[in-house]
Design an enzyme around this catalytic site. Structure first.
Site, PDB file in Angstrom:
ATOM      1  N   LYS A   1       0.840  -1.210   0.000  1.00  9.58           N
ATOM      2  CA  LYS A   1       0.000   0.000   0.000  1.00  9.58           C
ATOM      3  C   LYS A   1       0.875   1.262   0.000  1.00  9.58           C
ATOM      4  CE  LYS A   1      -3.348   2.864   0.564  1.00  9.58           C
ATOM      5  NZ  LYS A   1      -4.315   3.149  -0.466  1.00  9.58           N
TER       6      LYS A   1
ATOM      7  N   CYS B   1      -3.591  10.725   1.466  1.00  7.85           N
ATOM      8  CA  CYS B   1      -2.896   9.455   1.172  1.00  7.85           C
ATOM      9  C   CYS B   1      -1.523   9.712   0.553  1.00  7.85           C
ATOM     10  CB  CYS B   1      -3.737   8.604   0.228  1.00  7.85           C
ATOM     11  SG  CYS B   1      -5.230   7.978   0.997  1.00  7.85           S
TER      12      CYS B   1
HETATM   13  N1  LIG Z   1     -10.448   7.639   2.456  1.00 11.56           N
HETATM   14  C1  LIG Z   1      -9.742   7.046   1.519  1.00 11.56           C
HETATM   15  O1  LIG Z   1      -9.886   7.337   0.341  1.00 11.56           O
HETATM   16  C2  LIG Z   1      -8.746   5.976   1.861  1.00 11.56           C
HETATM   17  C3  LIG Z   1      -8.275   5.136   0.830  1.00 11.56           C
HETATM   18  C4  LIG Z   1      -7.403   4.124   1.159  1.00 11.56           C
HETATM   19  C5  LIG Z   1      -6.989   3.961   2.485  1.00 11.56           C
HETATM   20  N2  LIG Z   1      -7.459   4.793   3.462  1.00 11.56           N
HETATM   21  C6  LIG Z   1      -7.009   4.568   4.829  1.00 11.56           C
HETATM   22  O2  LIG Z   1      -8.083   4.002   5.584  1.00 11.56           O
HETATM   23  C7  LIG Z   1      -7.983   4.430   6.948  1.00 11.56           C
HETATM   24  C8  LIG Z   1      -9.299   5.076   7.361  1.00 11.56           C
HETATM   25  O3  LIG Z   1      -9.471   6.214   6.537  1.00 11.56           O
HETATM   26  P1  LIG Z   1     -10.860   6.970   6.423  1.00 11.56           P
HETATM   27  O4  LIG Z   1     -10.734   7.906   5.267  1.00 11.56           O
HETATM   28  O5  LIG Z   1     -12.001   5.980   6.460  1.00 11.56           O
HETATM   29  O6  LIG Z   1     -10.852   7.794   7.801  1.00 11.56           O
HETATM   30  P2  LIG Z   1     -12.058   8.604   8.441  1.00 11.56           P
HETATM   31  O7  LIG Z   1     -11.446   9.629   9.289  1.00 11.56           O
HETATM   32  O8  LIG Z   1     -13.052   8.969   7.395  1.00 11.56           O
HETATM   33  O9  LIG Z   1     -12.779   7.510   9.374  1.00 11.56           O
HETATM   34  C9  LIG Z   1     -12.192   6.918  10.491  1.00 11.56           C
HETATM   35  C10 LIG Z   1     -13.275   6.707  11.544  1.00 11.56           C
HETATM   36  O10 LIG Z   1     -12.687   5.977  12.632  1.00 11.56           O
HETATM   37  C11 LIG Z   1     -13.310   6.440  13.834  1.00 11.56           C
HETATM   38  N3  LIG Z   1     -12.493   6.000  14.973  1.00 11.56           N
HETATM   39  C12 LIG Z   1     -11.314   6.481  15.409  1.00 11.56           C
HETATM   40  N4  LIG Z   1     -10.873   5.752  16.453  1.00 11.56           N
HETATM   41  C13 LIG Z   1     -11.798   4.804  16.693  1.00 11.56           C
HETATM   42  C14 LIG Z   1     -11.919   3.754  17.629  1.00 11.56           C
HETATM   43  N5  LIG Z   1     -10.988   3.511  18.562  1.00 11.56           N
HETATM   44  N6  LIG Z   1     -13.020   2.972  17.587  1.00 11.56           N
HETATM   45  C15 LIG Z   1     -13.989   3.189  16.665  1.00 11.56           C
HETATM   46  N7  LIG Z   1     -13.922   4.170  15.742  1.00 11.56           N
HETATM   47  C16 LIG Z   1     -12.840   4.959  15.744  1.00 11.56           C
HETATM   48  C17 LIG Z   1     -13.411   7.935  13.614  1.00 11.56           C
HETATM   49  O11 LIG Z   1     -14.384   8.521  14.478  1.00 11.56           O
HETATM   50  C18 LIG Z   1     -13.810   8.016  12.132  1.00 11.56           C
HETATM   51  O12 LIG Z   1     -15.210   8.050  11.958  1.00 11.56           O
HETATM   52  C19 LIG Z   1      -6.779   5.358   7.014  1.00 11.56           C
HETATM   53  O13 LIG Z   1      -5.646   4.615   7.381  1.00 11.56           O
HETATM   54  C20 LIG Z   1      -6.628   5.830   5.570  1.00 11.56           C
HETATM   55  O14 LIG Z   1      -5.310   6.219   5.284  1.00 11.56           O
HETATM   56  C21 LIG Z   1      -8.344   5.783   3.176  1.00 11.56           C
END
Ligand SMILES: NC(=O)c1ccc[n+]([C@@H]2O[C@H](COP(=O)([O-])OP(=O)(O)OC[C@H]3O[C@@H](n4cnc5c(N)ncnc54)[C@H](O)[C@@H]3O)[C@@H](O)[C@H]2O)c1
Length: 406
Positions: free
Chosen positions: A206, A260
């Protein structure tokens, strides 16, 4: 497999679409988020994030009783962790912050039982899946009885519901059995190929994908600086060079943004600063390009002021981190506008994808074309390309940093 219940921890841009997709595939899904308003919204069958088609998936999953959200972890057979993985700000080499992953892992530890799968989807530095196992072990979980794996998400915002199904996936378990079990699970709802490896390789995969983009954009951005010195149109140059059968240069712009590509390469650099020289330099080149753009705009504004004796009015065209989206996270364009505002410049912005923002005065494109002395094109939004095509950008003061006609 479909009789398994799933607990998705973190219901943001990745977790909620994943939870809703699993529910639509017949799984019973408990979604968990520390944000009470998010949980409440989802349980009303609504969504708290913007993503095409997600609303309908969530509405029908909640109505069918297949998806329910909670603020604390629920028992399941498969746990999927999708929490944020930011970096610690302020260091020369930003260090990854995996605290959310470790806290989320600890929060499920007393629910995990023999035969369960624990999957990490968050973009993570190499070794994080192993750290998760240690957290579970410290909490008394017998690691020999469960399957722990890493499966990175590689969806494109705006196309998440399609790409979750169509994209190939990489699954890396801490053991071969974990790889195999978790791969079988993904094959129940992914149409793309599920590729098997180990956890460290999957974690690095990744980071490699996003670093590849960053390094290649840095090459284009570096070319743009060299070309500017000799008054060469870099977009013409790139299109000519790309006619070589083995050359495929990406497009330069105002920098690299988003949560990212502008973040994940640091996870590699922080792990091995001595060897990750090119990846680090690429990050720095892309950041430096943004500073160069700021200086170009300041020079143009100073030229106008020298002629008129008045402060020049600057319009930033675009604030989002890439074309045709409303996301300003880690956006070079927003950084440029903020930097100029903080230095006292008279600045407005045109961002067709957002209605308002408390940091910037937003005006429409026609007004900016009439009233601004310097118009800095920072994002290649569709609206700006159309305006350029129809000849609206043929006037003094336009500086195109993203190659509207390329
Ligand atoms: N958004 C994208 O396009 C994308 C693409 C590929 C990878 N990612 C990766 O995926 C991961 C998540 O990204 P995202 O965009 O969904 O983030 P986001 O911020 O949209 O969502 C994360 C959620 O996790 C919750 N959270 C935090 N700690 C928590 C806990 N202990 N228990 C329960 N919930 C908790 C937050 O309240 C939030 O709603 C990251 O590592 C990101 O780099 C994101």
């Amino acid at each position: 497999m479909k009789n398994k219940t799933i607990c998705v921890v973190g219901l943001g841009y990745i977790g909620l679409p994943t939870a809703a997709l699993l529910a639509s595939n017949g799984y019973q899904v408990a979604g968990v988020d520390v944000s009470a308003p998010a949980v409440e919204t989802i349980n009303r069958g609504l969504i708290h994030i913007v993503e095409p088609d997600l609303d309908e998936y969530v509405r029908s999953a909640v109505a069918a009783g297949r998806l329910k959200a909670y603020t604390s972890p629920q028992a399941g057979d498969v746990y999927i962790i999708c929490v944020p993985t930011p970096f610690h700000e302020g260091n020369t080499i930003p260090e990854p912050n995996i605290d959310f992953v470790l806290v989320a892992t600890k929060s499920i530890a007393n629910q995990v039982k023999a035969g369960d799968m624990v999957i990490l989807e968050s973009t993570s530095p190499v070794g994080t899946t192993q750290r998760m196992a240690e957290v579970l072990n410290e909490a008394g979980v017998d690691l020999s009885s469960i399957y722990i794996a890493y499966c990175p998400e590689r969806v494109l915002p705006g196309k998440i519901m399609t790409e979750l199904v169509e994209n190939d996936r990489v699954v890396g378990g801490l053991t071969p059995e974990a790889t195999q079990q978790v791969s079988s699970f993904y094959r129940t709802f992914v149409k793309g190929t599920v590729l098997e490896t180990n956890a460290k390789t999957a974690e690095m995969c990744k980071l490699t994908e996003n670093s590849f983009r960053d390094v290649n954009i840095a090459f284009a951005n570096e070319l743009s600086l060299v070309c500017a010195k000799d008054d060469i149109n870099v977009w013409d140059l790139i299109s000519l060079a790309n006619r070589h059968p083995r050359v495929n240069i990406l497009q330069p712009g105002a920098g690299v943004g988003g949560h990212c590509i502008a973040v994940d390469p640091w996870f590699i650099v922080a792990r091995d600063p001595e060897n990750a020289q090119l990846i680090r330099t690429a990050r720095e080149v892309n950041n430096r390009k943004t500073e160069w753009v700021i200086n170009q705009i300041k020079t143009a504004a100073a030229d106008i002021s020298a002629k008129t004796g008045l402060q020049a009015k600057i319009a930033c065209l675009g604030l989002a981190f890439k074309p045709d989206i409303d996301d300003l996270r880690e956006s070079p364009a927003a950084h440029i506008a903020e930097a100029l505002l903080s230095q006292g410049y008279d600045l407005v912005a045109v961002e067709p994808n957002i209605q308002n923002d408390n940091r910037f005065t937003l005006i429409d494109l026609d007004e900016a074309l009439k009233s601004a002395d310097v118009l800095a094109v920072l994002v290649k939004h569709r609206e700006f390309m159309d305006a350029a095509k129809s000849g609206q950008f043929i006037r003094a003061g336009i500086i195109d940093f993203c190659g509207l006609s390329a």
